[in-house]
Design an enzyme around this catalytic site. Structure first.
Site, mmCIF file in Angstrom:
data_model
loop_
_atom_site.group_PDB
_atom_site.id
_atom_site.type_symbol
_atom_site.label_atom_id
_atom_site.label_comp_id
_atom_site.label_asym_id
_atom_site.label_seq_id
_atom_site.Cartn_x
_atom_site.Cartn_y
_atom_site.Cartn_z
ATOM 1 N N SER A 32 0.847 -1.187 0.000
ATOM 2 C CA SER A 32 0.000 0.000 0.000
ATOM 3 C C SER A 32 0.887 1.242 0.000
ATOM 4 O O SER A 32 1.844 1.326 0.772
ATOM 5 C CB SER A 32 -0.897 0.003 1.246
ATOM 6 O OG SER A 32 -1.682 1.174 1.298
ATOM 7 N N GLY A 33 0.604 2.192 -0.872
ATOM 8 C CA GLY A 33 1.410 3.404 -0.952
ATOM 9 C C GLY A 33 2.595 3.293 -1.890
ATOM 10 O O GLY A 33 3.365 4.249 -2.041
ATOM 11 N N LYS A 70 0.990 1.942 -7.055
ATOM 12 C CA LYS A 70 0.366 1.069 -8.055
ATOM 13 C C LYS A 70 -0.777 1.755 -8.796
ATOM 14 O O LYS A 70 -0.834 1.750 -10.030
ATOM 15 C CB LYS A 70 -0.159 -0.207 -7.383
ATOM 16 C CG LYS A 70 0.906 -1.038 -6.705
ATOM 17 C CD LYS A 70 0.327 -2.270 -6.050
ATOM 18 C CE LYS A 70 -0.720 -1.977 -4.994
ATOM 19 N NZ LYS A 70 -0.200 -1.180 -3.859
ATOM 20 N N SER A 85 -2.321 -7.637 -3.634
ATOM 21 C CA SER A 85 -2.198 -9.081 -3.927
ATOM 22 C C SER A 85 -0.967 -9.671 -3.238
ATOM 23 O O SER A 85 0.018 -10.021 -3.895
ATOM 24 C CB SER A 85 -2.177 -9.345 -5.433
ATOM 25 O OG SER A 85 -1.384 -8.437 -6.147
#
Length: 201
Positions: free
Chosen positions: A41-42, A45, A113
């Site tokens: 996260s961060g 993406k 993922s």
């Protein structure tokens, strides 16, 4: 009132469509593929997926972005954040991606993922060369510093559980086709690398 018996999985037979995926791709004059962006996260993406789609669109290519949070707002809104729910989330995302590739699109998936097994299962849905794993390898410290949604802070304070990188593992790809570190590469250069990689492939 008695419930009617449910149809068993063995009785479900996929219908063979007359129009092939090759015919759909030919109509769009492109090779459909799935670019699967994975990372913490961060890591960047979603930003990268969005910028890449804009660039490919300018080249006249037909694309669609499947963003993890967007799918959780709709198709996957019934799922929590446990390991089992995350596996189901990725399974659904992979199945949708495959359908979109069959429709002739270049699909850009942006999702944490975190588990290798689920990413490997996603790859198995596609023909050889049609699944491109992109590891957005921005380091944990940088992602936690960015913390665009305040999730790292909430995880450290115990307000959310099973957060990837804090109290739930992230299994980095071992053999990703492409690696992008957004701490090192600016968004423009990262897009150029990905679009160049896509055209080359």
């Amino acid at each position: 009132m008695n419930k009617a018996p449910s149809i068993s999985a063995s009785r479900i037979k996929p219908y063979a469509l007359s129009l092939s995926s090759c015919a759909r791709a030919l109509l769009k004059s492109q090779r459909p593929r799935c670019l699967w962006l994975t990372g913490l996260s961060g890591a960047g993406k979603s930003t990268l997926a969005n910028a890449l789609e804009l660039q490919l669109n300018q080249l006249g290519l037909h694309t669609f972005v499947l963003d993890g949070d967007n799918l959780r707002a709709g198709l996957c809104r019934d799922l929590g954040m446990s390991a089992e729910c995350r596996r189901e989330n990725i399974r659904r995302m992979a199945q949708v991606s495959r359908l979109m590739v069959d429709a002739g699109l270049i699909v850009i998936v942006a999702a944490i993922s975190p588990f290798r097994a689920e990413r490997a299962a996603a790859r198995q849905l596609f023909a050889g060369g049609d699944f491109i794993e992109v590891y957005v390898s921005t380091p944990f410290a940088i992602c936690a510093q960015r913390d665009p949604k305040g999730l790292y802070l909430a995880a450290r304070q115990g307000r959310i559980k099973d957060f990837t990188g804090v109290d739930s593992p992230y299994e980095a790809p071992l053999n990703a086709e492409c690696e992008i570190d957004t701490q090192v590469l600016g968004m423009s250069d990262a897009c150029q690398r990905l679009s160049g990689f896509l055209v080359k492939k």
